[in-house]
Structure formats: structure tokens, C-alpha cells
Design a protein around this motif. Structure first.
Motif, PDB file in Angstrom:
ATOM      1  N   ARG A 140      -0.469   2.071  14.482  1.00 26.54           N
ATOM      2  CA  ARG A 140       0.817   1.941  15.178  1.00 26.54           C
ATOM      3  C   ARG A 140       1.888   2.849  14.604  1.00 26.54           C
ATOM      4  N   GLN A 141       1.707   3.289  13.366  1.00 27.45           N
ATOM      5  CA  GLN A 141       2.703   4.181  12.765  1.00 27.45           C
ATOM      6  C   GLN A 141       2.645   5.595  13.329  1.00 27.45           C
ATOM      7  N   VAL A 142       1.604   5.899  14.101  1.00 27.49           N
ATOM      8  CA  VAL A 142       1.553   7.204  14.760  1.00 27.49           C
ATOM      9  C   VAL A 142       2.588   7.291  15.871  1.00 27.49           C
ATOM     10  N   TYR A 143       3.094   6.145  16.330  1.00 27.41           N
ATOM     11  CA  TYR A 143       3.986   6.133  17.489  1.00 27.41           C
ATOM     12  C   TYR A 143       5.463   6.272  17.104  1.00 27.41           C
ATOM     13  N   ILE A 144       6.132   7.146  17.816  1.00 22.50           N
ATOM     14  CA  ILE A 144       7.564   7.377  17.613  1.00 22.50           C
ATOM     15  C   ILE A 144       8.338   6.129  18.037  1.00 22.50           C
ATOM     16  N   GLY A 145       9.230   5.663  17.177  1.00 20.79           N
ATOM     17  CA  GLY A 145      10.079   4.526  17.518  1.00 20.79           C
ATOM     18  C   GLY A 145       9.543   3.177  17.092  1.00 20.79           C
ATOM     19  N   LEU A 146       8.262   3.108  16.727  1.00 26.47           N
ATOM     20  CA  LEU A 146       7.708   1.850  16.217  1.00 26.47           C
ATOM     21  C   LEU A 146       7.857   1.867  14.698  1.00 26.47           C
ATOM     22  N   ASP A 147       9.064   1.617  14.232  1.00 24.07           N
ATOM     23  CA  ASP A 147       9.391   1.820  12.827  1.00 24.07           C
ATOM     24  C   ASP A 147       9.383   0.521  12.024  1.00 24.07           C
ATOM     25  N   ILE A 148      10.276  -0.381  12.367  1.00 24.34           N
ATOM     26  CA  ILE A 148      10.403  -1.628  11.597  1.00 24.34           C
ATOM     27  C   ILE A 148       9.169  -2.501  11.799  1.00 24.34           C
ATOM     28  N   GLY A 149       8.744  -2.647  13.039  1.00 23.37           N
ATOM     29  CA  GLY A 149       7.613  -3.523  13.335  1.00 23.37           C
ATOM     30  C   GLY A 149       6.301  -3.057  12.734  1.00 23.37           C
ATOM     31  N   SER A 150       6.142  -1.752  12.567  1.00 25.29           N
ATOM     32  CA  SER A 150       4.895  -1.236  11.993  1.00 25.29           C
ATOM     33  C   SER A 150       4.988  -1.062  10.485  1.00 25.29           C
ATOM     34  N   GLY A 151       6.172  -1.306   9.915  1.00 29.22           N
ATOM     35  CA  GLY A 151       6.338  -1.149   8.467  1.00 29.22           C
ATOM     36  C   GLY A 151       6.296   0.298   8.024  1.00 29.22           C
ATOM     37  N   LYS A 152       6.790   1.188   8.872  1.00 29.81           N
ATOM     38  CA  LYS A 152       6.743   2.620   8.574  1.00 29.81           C
ATOM     39  C   LYS A 152       7.619   2.946   7.368  1.00 29.81           C
ATOM     40  N   ILE A 153       7.080   3.716   6.448  1.00 26.54           N
ATOM     41  CA  ILE A 153       7.813   4.086   5.254  1.00 26.54           C
ATOM     42  C   ILE A 153       9.031   4.930   5.631  1.00 26.54           C
ATOM     43  N   THR A 154      10.144   4.733   4.934  1.00 27.87           N
ATOM     44  CA  THR A 154      11.362   5.488   5.215  1.00 27.87           C
ATOM     45  C   THR A 154      11.397   6.769   4.383  1.00 27.87           C
ATOM     46  N   PRO A 155      12.204   7.757   4.792  1.00 23.82           N
ATOM     47  CA  PRO A 155      12.315   8.986   3.996  1.00 23.82           C
ATOM     48  C   PRO A 155      12.713   8.714   2.548  1.00 23.82           C
ATOM     49  N   GLU A 156      13.584   7.733   2.332  1.00 27.91           N
ATOM     50  CA  GLU A 156      14.001   7.405   0.964  1.00 27.91           C
ATOM     51  C   GLU A 156      12.824   6.857   0.158  1.00 27.91           C
ATOM     52  N   GLU A 157      12.021   6.018   0.777  1.00 30.07           N
ATOM     53  CA  GLU A 157      10.877   5.410   0.092  1.00 30.07           C
ATOM     54  C   GLU A 157       9.784   6.437  -0.206  1.00 30.07           C
ATOM     55  N   LYS A 191       0.813  -1.214   0.000  1.00 32.67           N
ATOM     56  CA  LYS A 191       0.000   0.000   0.000  1.00 32.67           C
ATOM     57  C   LYS A 191       0.849   1.268   0.000  1.00 32.67           C
ATOM     58  N   SER A 192       1.907   1.286   0.794  1.00 28.69           N
ATOM     59  CA  SER A 192       2.746   2.490   0.890  1.00 28.69           C
ATOM     60  C   SER A 192       3.402   2.828  -0.441  1.00 28.69           C
ATOM     61  N   ASP A 193       3.946   1.818  -1.113  1.00 26.90           N
ATOM     62  CA  ASP A 193       4.581   2.044  -2.421  1.00 26.90           C
ATOM     63  C   ASP A 193       3.559   2.516  -3.440  1.00 26.90           C
ATOM     64  N   LYS A 194       2.359   1.929  -3.403  1.00 25.77           N
ATOM     65  CA  LYS A 194       1.311   2.319  -4.340  1.00 25.77           C
ATOM     66  C   LYS A 194       0.896   3.765  -4.106  1.00 25.77           C
ATOM     67  N   ALA A 195       0.828   4.171  -2.858  1.00 27.72           N
ATOM     68  CA  ALA A 195       0.436   5.540  -2.541  1.00 27.72           C
ATOM     69  C   ALA A 195       1.435   6.543  -3.112  1.00 27.72           C
ATOM     70  N   VAL A 196       2.715   6.245  -2.971  1.00 23.73           N
ATOM     71  CA  VAL A 196       3.753   7.127  -3.514  1.00 23.73           C
ATOM     72  C   VAL A 196       3.660   7.166  -5.040  1.00 23.73           C
ATOM     73  N   GLU A 197       3.455   6.011  -5.638  1.00 23.16           N
ATOM     74  CA  GLU A 197       3.335   5.931  -7.103  1.00 23.16           C
ATOM     75  C   GLU A 197       2.177   6.803  -7.599  1.00 23.16           C
ATOM     76  N   ILE A 198       1.034   6.690  -6.943  1.00 24.38           N
ATOM     77  CA  ILE A 198      -0.128   7.479  -7.350  1.00 24.38           C
ATOM     78  C   ILE A 198       0.101   8.962  -7.103  1.00 24.38           C
ATOM     79  N   ALA A 199       0.666   9.296  -5.964  1.00 24.70           N
ATOM     80  CA  ALA A 199       0.919  10.702  -5.631  1.00 24.70           C
ATOM     81  C   ALA A 199       1.786  11.369  -6.681  1.00 24.70           C
ATOM     82  N   LYS A 200       2.820  10.674  -7.139  1.00 24.51           N
ATOM     83  CA  LYS A 200       3.748  11.252  -8.116  1.00 24.51           C
ATOM     84  C   LYS A 200       3.150  11.300  -9.522  1.00 24.51           C
ATOM     85  N   SER A 201       2.106  10.490  -9.748  1.00 28.39           N
ATOM     86  CA  SER A 201       1.500  10.454 -11.084  1.00 28.39           C
ATOM     87  C   SER A 201       0.414  11.517 -11.281  1.00 28.39           C
ATOM     88  N   LEU A 202      -0.071  12.103 -10.202  1.00 20.96           N
ATOM     89  CA  LEU A 202      -1.159  13.072 -10.294  1.00 20.96           C
ATOM     90  C   LEU A 202      -0.656  14.405 -10.839  1.00 20.96           C
TER      91      LEU A 202
END
Length: 278
Positions: A40-57, A17-28
Motif C-alpha cells: 500500500r505504500q506504493v500508492y500516492i496519498g496513502l500515507d498515514i493509513g499505510s504507516g509510510k515513513i516521513t522524510p524526517e524519519e 521495521k522502518s526505524d530498524k531499517a534506517v538504523e541498520i542503513a546508517k550503521s553500515l
């Protein structure tokens, strides 16, 4: 009046879903900006376990509703609804398209339908008492208090069970929630066949282990930013890693139980989101 247009990307976990969202955002043509709808992504530090998108991604696409609350605190669906609505209005005012992306169905519904939740203040004494109870005990309490709400709630989510018990204890039952569609929604539902999705879940789990998911949880514990009890209530990766680090299960048991629980979660997400699949 014409309703504001937004895009919602939803579906089971591990569907990209995260990759698709970026793809669509850039295509608009006017550009899109992304609001995460993940409890869970609202929480600071819950990064890998929640699958939080990275700045590069993110590839330069603005993202909101990430890293806004310490993991020891509780961030409610009402908190999310209020803050995410404000982001949508800001994005629209700048001529961009809001893209809601995530797998927490209650968050997405609260946003899309402007759900009006019952006004019952938090009862900290009751919450502390309920937090000591097992999942089965919470399920039984709610079923006895409000069997109708029990039939519709995520019975594997202790936080939601406790809130439902809290409301039913005051009002006698959880009232029917008022919903009103306030946006023109373009739904994008992502999914795979069972065997493919199971394989993706397996691959992603072991990749996250290699990335340091266990160490992420251990660091939060060492820094006193989270407790074993809180890990239990955060569910999935954090629940089972917490059990492993506490010595209650072996690493192999953790991996086997966690993979099975993620699959069960994916099936519950399917049930929730398939109503939007066209």
C-alpha cells in the motif's frame, strides 16, 4: 558465483521495521539504501493509513518504492518485482547495501526468490464482475476452482483472490510458482510477545487517528482520487474507514473492528515470516 548480499527486515505490523531499517542503513560502513516492500505504500496519498515513513524519519537514507502509483490504479506484485530488482542492481552498482523492509510477504518473496509468475493477461471484464462479489463469494469461487491454491492464498485479500480466480479460469488451476534464490539474504525478523504487540497495535491505531487518518481518506474521496469500492480492496485501515465514511458502521465499530482485523493480519504475517526467523 557469489550471490549479491542484501538485508531483509520483516515481521508483523507495528514492530518498528522502518526505524530498524534506517538504523541498520546508517550503521553500515558502506551505507545502506532502503527498498520498501509494502503493497500500500506504493500508492500516492496513502500515507498515514499505510504507516509510510516521513522524510524526517528517513534521516537522509534514500528510500525507494514509495509513492509511485495513483491509488485508483492497481500496482501488481509483478510490477513491484521488476522495479525493485532494478533498484537493487543500481544500489549494488554504487557499492551500497540494499535493505528490503516491509510486511508484504508476497512482495519480499517475489524479490528474494525471483519468483516466476504465470503469464495470464488481465481480464478486465472478469475483474469487474468479481469486484462486485463479497469476500466470502470470492473465497468460494476459488475454492471450487482450485482447492490447492485456496489452501495457500491469503483468503482475506480480495485482490489476490481475484487474480487467482483469473489465472485458474484460464489455466484450470494456479500452477506451482517457480522460485530461485538469487541473493545472499541476511534476514532480520522483528516481533514481540502477543500482549506487547496488541498494545503496540492499539497505541499506533489511535495515534494515526489523531494524526488525521480519517481525514486523509476523506480528502482522497473528495478529490475523486479513490472510490469506496477501491478502499474496500485496499483493506485494513482504508477498508474500515471507508465503511465508516459511507455510513455503514459507527466510528466506535470502525475502531473495534479495525483493531481486531489488524491483529489477525499480524498473525498471518507471523506465519509467513517465521520461516525466515533464525
Amino acid at each position: 558465483m557469489q550471490k549479491p548480499h542484501i538485508i531483509v527486515i520483516c515481521g508483523p505490523t507495528a514492530t518498528g521495521k522502518s526505524d530498524k531499517a534506517v538504523e541498520i542503513a546508517k550503521s553500515l560502513p558502506n551505507g545502506g539504501e532502503i527498498i520498501s516492500a509494502d503493497s500500500r505504500q506504493v500508492y500516492i496519498g496513502l500515507d498515514i493509513g499505510s504507516g509510510k515513513i516521513t522524510p524526517e524519519e528517513m534521516m537522509g537514507v534514500p528510500h525507494y518504492m514509495l509513492d509511485i502509483c495513483e491509488p485508483c490504479n492497481i500496482y501488481s506484485v509483478v510490477d513491484f518485482q521488476k522495479e525493485a530488482h532494478a533498484h537493487i542492481q543500481d544500489i549494488l552498482a554504487r557499492g551500497k547495501t540494499p535493505i528490503i523492509c516491509g510486511g508484504t510477504g508476497m512482495y519480499i518473496d517475489a524479490l528474494v526468490y525471483n519468483t516466476q509468475f504465470p503469464i495470464v493477461p488481465a481480464n478486465e471484464t472478469l475483474r469487474k464482475e468479481l469486484e462486485q462479489k463479497s469476500l466470502n463469494e470470492l473465497q468460494t469461487i476459488l475454492q471450487n476452482l482450485d482447492s490447492a491454491r485456496y489452501e495457500t492464498i491469503d483468503t482475506q485479500n480480495p485482490v489476490r483472490l481475484i487474480r487467482a480466480i483469473e489465472i485458474a479460469s484460464v489455466l484450470g488451476s494456479v500452477p506451482v510458482i517457480h522460485r530461485e534464490a538469487i541473493y545472499d539474504v541476511q534476514w532480520v525478523y522483528l516481533d514481540f510477545l502477543d500482549d506487547v504487540l496488541k498494545s503496540r497495535i492499539h497505541t499506533r491505531l489511535y495515534k494515526r487517528i489523531d494524526m488525521g487518518m480519517i481525514e486523509e481518506v476523506q480528502n482522497l474521496l473528495d478529490q475523486n482520487r479513490i472510490t469506496y469500492e477501491r478502499l474496500e480492496y485496499l483493506g485494513l485501515e482504508y477498508r474500515y474507514i471507508g465503511r465508516y465514511l459511507a455510513g455503514h458502521i459507527t466510528k466506535q465499530e470502525m475502531l473495534e473492528q479495525l483493531e481486531m482485523e489488524i491483529w489477525h493480519y499480524a498473525k498471518r504475517q507471523r506465519t509467513w515470516f517465521k520461516k525466515y526467523a533464525k
